[in-house]
Design a protein around this motif. Structure first.
Motif, short mmCIF file in Angstrom:
data_model
loop_
_atom_site.label_atom_id
_atom_site.label_comp_id
_atom_site.label_asym_id
_atom_site.label_seq_id
_atom_site.Cartn_x
_atom_site.Cartn_y
_atom_site.Cartn_z
N PHE A 35 8.93 -4.89 14.65
CA PHE A 35 7.56 -4.67 14.22
C PHE A 35 7.37 -3.24 13.73
CE2 PHE A 35 7.11 -8.08 17.42
CZ PHE A 35 6.51 -9.05 16.61
N VAL A 36 6.47 -3.06 12.77
CA VAL A 36 6.17 -1.71 12.29
C VAL A 36 5.43 -0.96 13.40
CG1 VAL A 36 6.10 -2.36 9.86
CG2 VAL A 36 4.01 -2.52 11.23
N GLU A 37 5.70 0.32 13.48
CA GLU A 37 5.12 1.13 14.56
C GLU A 37 3.63 1.39 14.32
OE1 GLU A 37 5.20 3.15 18.18
OE2 GLU A 37 6.88 2.09 17.22
N GLU A 56 6.63 -12.48 1.85
CA GLU A 56 6.98 -12.65 3.26
C GLU A 56 7.63 -11.41 3.84
OE1 GLU A 56 9.33 -16.22 2.93
OE2 GLU A 56 7.71 -17.41 3.76
N ASN A 57 8.25 -10.58 3.00
CA ASN A 57 8.95 -9.39 3.50
C ASN A 57 8.11 -8.14 3.48
OD1 ASN A 57 11.37 -10.72 4.07
ND2 ASN A 57 12.08 -10.55 1.96
N SER A 58 6.89 -8.24 3.02
CA SER A 58 6.01 -7.07 2.99
C SER A 58 5.52 -6.76 4.40
CB SER A 58 4.83 -7.34 2.06
OG SER A 58 3.86 -6.32 2.21
N PRO A 59 5.67 -5.53 4.87
CA PRO A 59 5.16 -5.18 6.21
C PRO A 59 3.66 -5.43 6.35
CG PRO A 59 6.64 -3.48 5.39
CD PRO A 59 6.40 -4.41 4.24
N SER A 66 3.53 -9.26 7.05
CA SER A 66 4.27 -9.78 8.19
C SER A 66 4.11 -8.94 9.46
CB SER A 66 5.76 -9.87 7.84
OG SER A 66 6.31 -8.56 7.63
N GLY A 67 3.79 -7.66 9.30
CA GLY A 67 3.74 -6.77 10.45
C GLY A 67 5.12 -6.33 10.91
N ARG A 68 6.15 -6.66 10.14
CA ARG A 68 7.53 -6.33 10.51
C ARG A 68 8.16 -5.42 9.46
NH1 ARG A 68 9.31 -9.90 14.58
NH2 ARG A 68 7.95 -11.72 14.86
N ILE A 69 9.17 -4.66 9.90
CA ILE A 69 9.93 -3.82 8.98
C ILE A 69 10.72 -4.72 8.05
CG2 ILE A 69 11.72 -2.05 8.82
CD1 ILE A 69 10.88 -1.10 11.60
N THR A 70 10.69 -4.41 6.76
CA THR A 70 11.36 -5.25 5.77
C THR A 70 12.83 -5.43 6.11
OG1 THR A 70 9.85 -4.44 4.07
CG2 THR A 70 11.87 -5.51 3.32
N GLY A 71 13.27 -6.70 6.09
CA GLY A 71 14.67 -7.01 6.34
C GLY A 71 15.07 -7.04 7.80
N VAL A 120 0.82 -1.21 0.00
CA VAL A 120 0.00 0.00 0.00
C VAL A 120 0.85 1.26 0.00
CG1 VAL A 120 -1.97 -1.08 1.10
CG2 VAL A 120 -0.15 -0.15 2.52
N ASP A 121 2.11 1.16 0.43
CA ASP A 121 2.97 2.34 0.44
C ASP A 121 3.67 2.56 -0.90
OD1 ASP A 121 4.70 0.24 0.47
OD2 ASP A 121 5.72 0.78 2.33
N GLY A 122 3.34 1.73 -1.89
CA GLY A 122 3.92 1.89 -3.21
C GLY A 122 5.19 1.10 -3.44
N ALA A 123 5.82 0.59 -2.37
CA ALA A 123 7.04 -0.19 -2.50
C ALA A 123 6.72 -1.60 -2.98
CB ALA A 123 7.78 -0.23 -1.16
#
Length: 217
Positions: free
Chosen positions: A101-103, A86-89, A92-97, A78-81
């Motif tokens: 966790f995403v804030e 599996e690496n999509s926030p 996964s709910g996590r920052i890529t790489g 959704v952020d355009g990236a």
């Protein structure tokens, strides 16, 4: 005595004959084994791209169902990236790489998302956590699950949106995983509604803008 001896001899002869015909299991041979029950390694199957009458188009290899995403394929977030699945926030709910966790919720927060989250929360979360999120759901009142987390507890309020999403997805302690039951977007919608629920429960007038505080007075 002779009768029993004869029986034993006959059984021995039959056993030797059986092993001589069937062979020992695991024995290396170039001949196909004799199987009383068919081995699952050898069963009817379809070769890729071979004609077959089972499917309507007559081809054994079918395209995946609509919406299927291979975990190794890049997907647009959704952020355009562009990430792998599996690496999509979002997934996964996590920052890529990283394992962090995403804030904040990666989906745009709007009335539609909150309404969807409200509906899904009432269906999946309220039986245990209660419709207010205070941990007083029906499972507690009937004694089925006496200890349920109060979602307004400061410890839970302080969690990042990504960690709450991860808990919904994989479960925690006695809470089961809801990832297989609730689509990804709906899990984020629940997180968004939970934040609104926490704000309505724990918020104060200090959270309002100056104009809103003046309107209250």
């Amino acid at each position: 005595m002779r009768y029993f001896l004869s029986v034993i001899i006959v059984l021995l002869v039959l056993s030797v004959a059986l092993f001589a015909i069937v062979g020992f299991r695991g024995r290396i041979t170039h001949l196909p084994p004799i199987e009383i029950f068919s081995d699952m390694n050898r069963q009817p199957k379809l070769r890729p791209q071979q004609p077959d009458s089972f499917f309507a188009n007559g081809v054994s290899s079918q395209l995946p169902p609509p919406g299927t995403i291979a975990r190794s394929d890049p997907v647009q977030a959704v952020d355009g990236a562009v990430y792998s699945f599996e690496n999509s926030p979002v997934n996964s709910g996590r920052i890529t790489g990283s394992t962090n966790f995403v804030e904040l919720n990666p989906l745009p927060i709007n009335g539609v998302l909150l309404a969807r989250g409200h509906e899904r929360f009432d269906i999946y979360c309220s039986p245990c956590h209660g419709r207010l999120g205070d941990g007083n759901g029906i499972t507690k009142s009937i004694g089925d699950m006496p200890a349920v987390a109060n979602l307004h507890d400061p410890r839970i309020v302080a969690l990042t949106d990504g960690e709450i999403f991860n808990t919904i997805t994989h479960g925690k302690n006695t809470m089961g995983a809801y990832g297989p039951l609730i689509p990804t977007e709906d899990r984020w919608a629940i997180v968004a509604y939970l934040r609104a629920l926490q704000l309505s429960w724990l918020g104060t007038t200090n959270d309002l803008s100056a104009d809103q505080q003046a309107a209250l007075k």
